[in-house]
Write a protein that holds these residues in place. Structure first.
Motif, PDB file in Angstrom:
ATOM      1  N   GLY A  39       0.803  -1.223   0.000  1.00  0.00           N
ATOM      2  CA  GLY A  39       0.000   0.000   0.000  1.00  0.00           C
ATOM      3  C   GLY A  39       0.832   1.267   0.000  1.00  0.00           C
ATOM      4  O   GLY A  39       0.326   2.345   0.326  1.00  0.00           O
ATOM      5  N   ILE A  97      -1.711   2.070   9.331  1.00  0.00           N
ATOM      6  CA  ILE A  97      -1.618   3.532   9.368  1.00  0.00           C
ATOM      7  C   ILE A  97      -1.785   4.099   7.970  1.00  0.00           C
ATOM      8  O   ILE A  97      -1.613   3.406   6.969  1.00  0.00           O
ATOM      9  N   LYS A  98      -2.125   5.381   7.906  1.00  0.00           N
ATOM     10  CA  LYS A  98      -2.218   6.077   6.625  1.00  0.00           C
ATOM     11  C   LYS A  98      -0.922   6.837   6.405  1.00  0.00           C
ATOM     12  O   LYS A  98      -0.463   7.564   7.282  1.00  0.00           O
ATOM     13  N   LEU A  99      -0.349   6.650   5.227  1.00  0.00           N
ATOM     14  CA  LEU A  99       0.848   7.373   4.835  1.00  0.00           C
ATOM     15  C   LEU A  99       0.554   8.029   3.493  1.00  0.00           C
ATOM     16  O   LEU A  99       0.298   7.335   2.497  1.00  0.00           O
ATOM     17  N   GLY A 101      -2.098   9.414   2.529  1.00  0.00           N
ATOM     18  CA  GLY A 101      -3.442   9.065   2.060  1.00  0.00           C
ATOM     19  C   GLY A 101      -3.661   7.603   1.723  1.00  0.00           C
ATOM     20  O   GLY A 101      -4.745   7.237   1.303  1.00  0.00           O
ATOM     21  N   ARG A 102      -2.641   6.761   1.897  1.00  0.00           N
ATOM     22  CA  ARG A 102      -2.796   5.323   1.590  1.00  0.00           C
ATOM     23  C   ARG A 102      -2.605   4.504   2.847  1.00  0.00           C
ATOM     24  O   ARG A 102      -1.726   4.785   3.649  1.00  0.00           O
ATOM     25  N   VAL A 103      -3.424   3.482   3.019  1.00  0.00           N
ATOM     26  CA  VAL A 103      -3.340   2.611   4.187  1.00  0.00           C
ATOM     27  C   VAL A 103      -2.260   1.558   3.942  1.00  0.00           C
ATOM     28  O   VAL A 103      -2.290   0.851   2.936  1.00  0.00           O
ATOM     29  N   LEU A 104      -1.315   1.469   4.874  1.00  0.00           N
ATOM     30  CA  LEU A 104      -0.233   0.503   4.751  1.00  0.00           C
ATOM     31  C   LEU A 104      -0.630  -0.848   5.313  1.00  0.00           C
ATOM     32  O   LEU A 104      -1.336  -0.929   6.321  1.00  0.00           O
ATOM     33  N   ARG A 105      -0.154  -1.883   4.662  1.00  0.00           N
ATOM     34  CA  ARG A 105      -0.237  -3.237   5.213  1.00  0.00           C
ATOM     35  C   ARG A 105       1.198  -3.647   5.512  1.00  0.00           C
ATOM     36  O   ARG A 105       2.043  -3.687   4.615  1.00  0.00           O
TER      37      ARG A 105
END
Length: 126
Positions: A39, A97-99, A101-105
């Motif tokens: 992500g 978390i959002k980095l 605007g993108r959610v990290l997996r």
């Protein structure tokens, strides 16, 4: 339920039960210092990712997967820490978390093989 929510649920359950370190789901990855990061924003560089993930330990290797033809990031990477315990901190704290605007997996990697270097590929074809 997606993977991000499932990891969060398992961590909360372990926290409430007060599980021992060897009973934790993280223990099955004790022999690997690699994590998977999905992500990622496409415009991040290896240096950007190292800056973010070095909060939890010394990063010794990163493989930001790129398209072979265009060289553009595919939005995921494999990162190796110097100390395996850093992987637990990274998975617990960065997953979901959002980095930009993108959610990290962020998840553990049980067995990871580094890709062949281009110089090895060129030497093999000669």
């Amino acid at each position: 339920m997606n993977v991000v929510q499932e990891i969060r649920r398992i961590n909360e359950l372990e926290s409430r039960l007060g599980s021992e370190a060897t009973a934790s789901w993280h223990d099955q990855y004790k022999d690997s210092a690699y994590i998977f990061i999905g992500g990622l924003p496409y415009d991040l560089t290896e240096g950007d990712i190292i800056c973010v993930f070095s909060q939890y330990g010394e990063v010794v290797n990163i493989n930001l997967v790129r398209d072979k033809e265009t060289g553009k990031s595919k939005g995921y990477a494999f990162l190796q820490y110097e100390d395996q315990r850093s992987t637990i901190l990274a998975v617990d704290n960065f997953n979901g978390i959002k980095l930009l605007g993108r959610v990290l997996r962020v998840d553990h990697v049980n067995s990871y093989r580094q890709p062949k270097q281009e110089s090895e590929d060129a030497a093999a074809s000669v």
